[in-house]
Design a protein around this motif. Structure first.
Motif, PDB file in Angstrom:
ATOM      1  N   GLY A   1       0.177  -1.463   7.775  1.00 60.78           N
ATOM      2  CA  GLY A   1      -0.251  -2.843   7.597  1.00 60.78           C
ATOM      3  C   GLY A   1      -0.707  -3.500   8.876  1.00 60.78           C
ATOM      4  O   GLY A   1      -1.627  -3.017   9.558  1.00 60.78           O
TER       5      GLY A   1
ATOM      6  N   ALA B   1       0.833  -1.209   0.000  1.00 58.59           N
ATOM      7  CA  ALA B   1       0.000   0.000   0.000  1.00 58.59           C
ATOM      8  C   ALA B   1       0.864   1.254   0.000  1.00 58.59           C
ATOM      9  O   ALA B   1       0.686   2.145  -0.830  1.00 58.59           O
TER      10      ALA B   1
ATOM     11  N   ALA C   1      -4.796  -3.767  -0.964  1.00 58.94           N
ATOM     12  CA  ALA C   1      -3.823  -2.759  -0.514  1.00 58.94           C
ATOM     13  C   ALA C   1      -3.389  -1.884  -1.690  1.00 58.94           C
ATOM     14  O   ALA C   1      -3.344  -0.653  -1.593  1.00 58.94           O
TER      15      ALA C   1
ATOM     16  N   ALA D   1       0.094   3.502   6.430  1.00 60.77           N
ATOM     17  CA  ALA D   1       0.151   2.230   5.686  1.00 60.77           C
ATOM     18  C   ALA D   1       1.037   1.243   6.428  1.00 60.77           C
ATOM     19  O   ALA D   1       1.887   0.584   5.827  1.00 60.77           O
TER      20      ALA D   1
ATOM     21  N   GLY E   1      -4.480   0.135   2.760  1.00 58.40           N
ATOM     22  CA  GLY E   1      -4.140  -1.278   2.912  1.00 58.40           C
ATOM     23  C   GLY E   1      -4.799  -1.876   4.139  1.00 58.40           C
ATOM     24  O   GLY E   1      -5.965  -1.599   4.455  1.00 58.40           O
ATOM     25  N   ASP E   2      -4.032  -2.684   4.868  1.00 61.61           N
ATOM     26  CA  ASP E   2      -4.578  -3.356   6.052  1.00 61.61           C
ATOM     27  C   ASP E   2      -4.964  -2.380   7.156  1.00 61.61           C
ATOM     28  O   ASP E   2      -5.650  -2.756   8.102  1.00 61.61           O
TER      29      ASP E   2
ATOM     30  N   MET F   1      -3.358  -8.225  -0.832  1.00 58.78           N
ATOM     31  CA  MET F   1      -2.418  -7.338  -1.531  1.00 58.78           C
ATOM     32  C   MET F   1      -3.114  -6.530  -2.619  1.00 58.78           C
ATOM     33  O   MET F   1      -2.799  -5.363  -2.816  1.00 58.78           O
TER      34      MET F   1
END
Ligand SMILES: Cc1cc2nc3c(=O)[nH]c(=O)nc-3n(C[C@H](O)[C@H](O)[C@H](O)COP(=O)(O)OP(=O)(O)OC[C@H]3O[C@@H](n4cnc5c(N)ncnc54)[C@H](O)[C@@H]3O)c2cc1C
Length: 387
Positions: A154, A19, A298, A152, A281-282, A295
């Protein structure tokens, strides 16, 4: 500890996974001065099944990162094993398998190439809003300032920015590379082998370099019943899944110990935000891992954020569009993930209805042309982006 004020830039990206790196590339391409802070000093392995979906491949190629040129191997189907029952499904799209070590490094390299200032070994420990933007403080003491900030990081939450717990949050993830015996490696080519066992599920697939990635999720309760030990967990899986025992016969671990991750907020959906921070993203949304779509989500979130920023949208509007695009697929994937862990009847159902796996795969993907179709959603959500 002395604080060093670094020069300000347009955008500060915290975290250099798919991301963060993709966003950096997209913003730099649109002429913005971008600084990306990544905590890891060098390339490293990450807990991930390393399945690259069709959509992820498309996004990567649009960023001029070619998984095939990095040695990715082709995946054409999934074989689901529950005890000795098996269901087979050819994927409705071409897919690849590539180590995160190679992929994430290539993305950061591409970001540098596009002019992003990529700073490695920079763990951000604090992020604050100022009158004219944001300031991030790294562990070494330096402070970086920017007009816009993008979170980002994650799987890891930044202090003061903890994500809600998600809908399925009792799983622990592990990953280990194995060198397989020649016959097993040959038979694995082109397939993801998915094994259900009491308390979890595991995926085995080839990566570049002739190794296999065994990546799994197990409930905390089941892991505790295995005494919290990797070797006991592996034995539990082998006992419950005779096909996995066949695959692992003669397999040699490549890493000294498995990589692990816990407290994953599966099922997390983009929430209403008012703090002016872009979450990617996450950090924005977490789809259960079996879907192999984390992915691509992301990467999508990064490109969508760059597009919306360019059109003057706010982080709140971005979160609303992301939610509209992903809530159905994340909710479906979370329901299936719960069933995979607790009710291995899924395998029986998949065997009786061979199209099931394909349908689930098709319905948990980033929607086709999601960047293009975001446009009406932008208007619907009040982003006022008619241009
Ligand atoms: C068990 C498991 C299996 C999975 N399998 C797959 C799969 O097969 N296919 C798939 O598509 N997805 C899979 N996923 C999901 C995928 O890994 C994630 O969705 C994806 O990595 C999200 O990308 P990201 O950039 O948001 O975060 P990440 O990839 O986690 O990157 C975040 C980056 O931020 C850095 N960082 C963190 N904190 C800080 C800080 N404070 N300061 C500076 N840097 C920081 C980290 O070092 C990292 O490089 C899996 C996930 C799990 C848990």
């Amino acid at each position: 500890m002395s604080n060093t004020r670094a020069s300000a830039c347009d955008a500060l990206v915290i975290g250099g996974g798919p991301a963060g790196a993709a966003l950096g590339i997209a913003l730099a391409q649109s002429g913005r001065a971008v600084k990306l802070l990544e905590q890891s000093p060098t390339a490293h392995n990450k807990v991930c099944g390393e399945f690259l979906s069709h959509e992820a491949i498309g996004y990567l190629e649009s960023l001029r990162v070619s998984p095939r040129a990095l040695g990715a191997v082709a995946i054409r189907g999934v074989r689901l094993h529950a005890h000795t029952r098996i269901a087979t499904c050819e994927l409705p799209f071409p897919a690849l398998s590539l180590t995160r070590r190679a992929l994430d490094e290539a993305l950061l390299h591409a970001a540098r190439r596009e002019g992003v200032t990529v700073l490695r070994g920079q763990r951000v420990e604090g992020l604050t809003r100022t009158s004219d933007g944001w300031q991030a403080r790294v562990v070494a003491g330096a402070v970086h300032a920017a007009r816009d900030a993008f979170l980002a990081t994650g799987k890891q939450d930044l202090s003061g920015y903890r994500r809600p717990t998600g809908k399925q949050n009792n799983l622990v993830g592990f990953k280990m590379y194995f060198r397989l015996a020649a016959a097993q490696l040959e038979a694995l080519k082109g397939w993801v082998e998915l094994f259900l066992f009491p308390g979890g599920y595991a995926g085995l697939q080839m990566v570049e370099g002739g190794q296999a990635n065994l990546c799994l999720l197990v409930t905390r309760e089941q892991f505790a019943r295995c005494g919290g030990a990797w070797t006991a967990l592996l034995e539990h899986m082998l006992q419950s899944s005779p096909p996995l025992r066949v695959w692992m016969d003669g397999a040699e671990p490549v890493l000294d110990r498995p990589l692990a991750v816990s407290s994953i907020p599966y099922g997390l959906l983009p929430a209403e935000t008012t703090d002016g921070l872009w979450r990617l993203g996450d950090q924005a949304a977490v789809i259960p891992s079996f879907s192999g779509d984390g992915m691509s989500m992301a990467l999508h979130s990064a490109l969508l954020a760059a597009m919306m920023l360019a059109r003057g949208a706010t982080p709140a509007e971005f979160a609303r569009v992301m939610r509209a695009q992903f809530q159905d697929s994340i909710q479906l994937a979370t329901t299936v993930s719960r069933m995979l862990v607790s009710a291995p009847v899924v395998a029986q159902a998949a065997r009786m209805w061979p199209g099931l796996l394909g349908r689930i795969a098709a319905r948990t993907r980033v929607p086709t042309n999601a960047l293009l179709t975001a446009h009406p959603l932008l208007r619907h959500n009040g982003a006022g982006l008619d241009g």
